[in-house]
Design a protein around this motif. Sequence first.
Motif, mmCIF file in Angstrom:
data_model
loop_
_atom_site.group_PDB
_atom_site.id
_atom_site.type_symbol
_atom_site.label_atom_id
_atom_site.label_comp_id
_atom_site.label_asym_id
_atom_site.label_seq_id
_atom_site.Cartn_x
_atom_site.Cartn_y
_atom_site.Cartn_z
ATOM 1 N N UNK A 37 0.825 -1.206 0.000
ATOM 2 C CA UNK A 37 0.000 0.000 0.000
ATOM 3 C C UNK A 37 0.858 1.255 0.000
ATOM 4 N N UNK A 38 1.900 1.277 0.817
ATOM 5 C CA UNK A 38 2.767 2.454 0.888
ATOM 6 C C UNK A 38 3.518 2.669 -0.429
ATOM 7 N N UNK A 39 3.987 1.575 -1.039
ATOM 8 C CA UNK A 39 4.697 1.707 -2.322
ATOM 9 C C UNK A 39 3.761 2.268 -3.387
ATOM 10 N N UNK A 40 2.556 1.717 -3.479
ATOM 11 C CA UNK A 40 1.602 2.194 -4.487
ATOM 12 C C UNK A 40 1.215 3.650 -4.248
ATOM 13 N N UNK A 41 1.060 4.031 -2.979
ATOM 14 C CA UNK A 41 0.713 5.420 -2.671
ATOM 15 C C UNK A 41 1.837 6.365 -3.079
ATOM 16 N N UNK A 42 3.072 6.000 -2.736
ATOM 17 C CA UNK A 42 4.207 6.852 -3.096
ATOM 18 C C UNK A 42 4.357 6.954 -4.608
ATOM 19 N N UNK A 43 4.182 5.820 -5.314
ATOM 20 C CA UNK A 43 4.282 5.840 -6.776
ATOM 21 C C UNK A 43 3.166 6.684 -7.376
ATOM 22 N N UNK A 44 1.952 6.553 -6.839
ATOM 23 C CA UNK A 44 0.839 7.346 -7.347
ATOM 24 C C UNK A 44 1.057 8.831 -7.128
ATOM 25 N N UNK A 45 1.606 9.202 -5.973
ATOM 26 C CA UNK A 45 1.891 10.610 -5.701
ATOM 27 C C UNK A 45 2.916 11.163 -6.687
ATOM 28 N N UNK A 46 3.979 10.386 -6.934
ATOM 29 C CA UNK A 46 5.015 10.829 -7.866
ATOM 30 C C UNK A 46 4.462 10.955 -9.279
ATOM 31 N N UNK A 187 4.045 1.691 -15.227
ATOM 32 C CA UNK A 187 4.718 2.948 -15.521
ATOM 33 C C UNK A 187 5.991 3.131 -14.719
ATOM 34 N N UNK A 188 6.227 2.243 -13.755
ATOM 35 C CA UNK A 188 7.365 2.469 -12.873
ATOM 36 C C UNK A 188 7.959 1.147 -12.395
ATOM 37 N N UNK A 189 9.185 1.274 -11.892
ATOM 38 C CA UNK A 189 9.889 0.173 -11.227
ATOM 39 C C UNK A 189 10.534 0.746 -9.967
ATOM 40 N N UNK A 190 10.422 0.020 -8.871
ATOM 41 C CA UNK A 190 11.084 0.422 -7.624
ATOM 42 C C UNK A 190 12.392 -0.346 -7.496
ATOM 43 N N UNK A 191 13.498 0.392 -7.438
ATOM 44 C CA UNK A 191 14.810 -0.235 -7.262
ATOM 45 C C UNK A 191 15.128 -0.328 -5.781
ATOM 46 N N UNK A 192 15.226 -1.556 -5.275
ATOM 47 C CA UNK A 192 15.520 -1.756 -3.853
ATOM 48 C C UNK A 192 16.971 -1.414 -3.544
ATOM 49 N N UNK A 193 17.862 -1.670 -4.467
ATOM 50 C CA UNK A 193 19.280 -1.420 -4.196
ATOM 51 C C UNK A 193 19.593 0.076 -4.191
ATOM 52 N N UNK A 194 18.965 0.852 -5.099
ATOM 53 C CA UNK A 194 19.237 2.282 -5.198
ATOM 54 C C UNK A 194 18.230 3.129 -4.417
ATOM 55 N N UNK A 195 17.115 2.493 -3.983
ATOM 56 C CA UNK A 195 16.067 3.178 -3.228
ATOM 57 C C UNK A 195 15.508 4.364 -4.015
ATOM 58 N N UNK A 196 15.161 4.103 -5.266
ATOM 59 C CA UNK A 196 14.549 5.125 -6.122
ATOM 60 C C UNK A 196 13.432 4.484 -6.942
ATOM 61 N N UNK A 197 12.486 5.336 -7.391
ATOM 62 C CA UNK A 197 11.477 4.952 -8.370
ATOM 63 C C UNK A 197 11.975 5.342 -9.760
ATOM 64 N N UNK A 198 11.812 4.460 -10.734
ATOM 65 C CA UNK A 198 12.038 4.777 -12.133
ATOM 66 C C UNK A 198 10.681 4.857 -12.840
ATOM 67 N N UNK A 223 10.409 3.498 6.403
ATOM 68 C CA UNK A 223 9.180 2.874 6.895
ATOM 69 C C UNK A 223 9.345 1.362 6.988
ATOM 70 N N UNK A 224 10.039 0.814 6.008
ATOM 71 C CA UNK A 224 10.249 -0.638 6.021
ATOM 72 C C UNK A 224 11.015 -1.057 7.273
ATOM 73 N N UNK A 225 11.977 -0.268 7.667
ATOM 74 C CA UNK A 225 12.728 -0.573 8.878
ATOM 75 C C UNK A 225 11.818 -0.530 10.108
ATOM 76 N N UNK A 226 10.898 0.429 10.133
ATOM 77 C CA UNK A 226 9.970 0.499 11.256
ATOM 78 C C UNK A 226 9.097 -0.759 11.325
ATOM 79 N N UNK A 227 8.652 -1.216 10.163
ATOM 80 C CA UNK A 227 7.836 -2.439 10.136
ATOM 81 C C UNK A 227 8.658 -3.621 10.634
ATOM 82 N N UNK A 228 9.905 -3.704 10.153
ATOM 83 C CA UNK A 228 10.778 -4.790 10.603
ATOM 84 C C UNK A 228 10.971 -4.740 12.121
ATOM 85 N N UNK A 229 11.196 -3.539 12.653
ATOM 86 C CA UNK A 229 11.425 -3.416 14.094
ATOM 87 C C UNK A 229 10.210 -3.912 14.880
#
Length: 494
Positions: A37-46, A187-198, A223-229
């Motif tokens: 949900x958070x990924x889709x929201x951030x991508x939609x905002x961008x 329309x986009x790809x999330x790069x986990x290694x670079x922490x950016x949206x393309x 946010x992911x770290x918070x979920x992990x914690x």
Amino acid sequence: MLQRLSINQTLFLSHLLLVLILILGMSYSRYQTEWTTRVNFAAGTAEGALVPMLHDVSLAVAGRSYSKLLMPQKKAQFHNIEKLLFLDIQGTSDYSNKDYGLRYHRSLNKVWRSNVTQQEIDAAKAKTQELVHAQKHPSNQQKTRMQKLEFLINKSTRDINILQDSARLEESTFIPWQFPAIPPGKDYVLSYSEQVFYFKLPLLNRNGGHVLAIFDASHLFSLKKQIYDALIAEAFVSLIISIVLVYWVSHTLVEPLRHLARQMGKDVEAMDMSQLKELKRNDEIGVLARGINTLTLQTQSQMKLLRHESATDALTGLPGRNSYAQQAERFFNQTRAENQLLGIIVCDIDNFKLYNDTFGHGRGDDVIKSIADAMHDAMRSDDLCFRIGGEEFVALLPLSDAKFLNIIAERIRSSVENLSIPHITENGIVTLSVGALLVTPSAKKWTYSNAFDEADALLYKAKDKGRNRIAIGTLTPHVPSSATQEKGNLSETT
């Protein structure tokens, strides 16, 4: 009550309770849902920030107009798009069919053309010179338009500056990102290694094009770290509860099983279960312990037999391919660590397929055994000899002097020749071709695999030269690059 239950019932109930605690604690499905949900929201905002400007960008590309997109207001608009790191506009003009390219870089806070050519700069300079010349030498008609002419000169000068600045930025700016392939329908790809949206969005003009955009996504990973914690904390609570439960049943059920598990975790050949007290139990654990003991004894017996069979070639009695795989590279590395000379000899029976086809595979096996015996007798006690294929043998020799490589290789070749086994070849007897490679301590960068390939290449050189001969080479200190061919250090002995 616990003692009245069978071992299967007790283990089932205790493990079921543990599994329920872990499932409730980890809440994996909740994590997946929240993260998606958070990924889709951030991508939609961008994407929502990009879409409103597609119309203006498409119009600029259609008319190949750069002025509007290069204005300070447009750069400010790009800069105000939150988390936009980089923008690349590419397309083709609808009217001139010329390429269009524009880029924005947040760190530089610059907007520039990405497709400026030297020809464009030269043409702009020539145009400016014409206008300046017209200003200095006006015709009667031009004298009435001097103010407009001065405006055109100023505009042309600004255009030259823009072109030159764009060319300089395109050449000097390092772009650290590489756009990945974006799956169809997205329309986009999330790069986990670079922490950016393309992002890749299509333009609206007739000849088409696209906007490539990169957005910072590091906030998502915070946010992911918070979920992990949170999940780790829940797992820790579950672990404490599980430890209490396991401790409660360990003395009656789990501890004997742990004891057996520790025994099973040891190397099979080192296991000795004859003294286990669990062997004397009359319940299910006793049955399990006696079964494991029987299986262990059978496995140890089978492993001894298999090790002997896998280590030794059944036909010749020489070490086989498995032994070669285990010992060759270790021997190679050890001799080099000790700065010793090493010889690699690769041998192949000449025209052996023809021998099998002519005399039969039974006599072919006899030939292999005879040659293996001859090779073994021709070598020293500390040399290693392997049969690695049907008619192929490999010998590894520690050498105190380089001359011994040629001596032993010739001894092997001549010992086979002296067997005088009849053959229908030109020589009339079975012969051996030999590739012998000298590895010096200076050849530090070579791996065993590379060195073997060089020795194997020498073997084929010996065969190409007529068989029943030796081809000898030496590794150079350089990185593997077919050294035996390049350095001209191949020598042959017949």
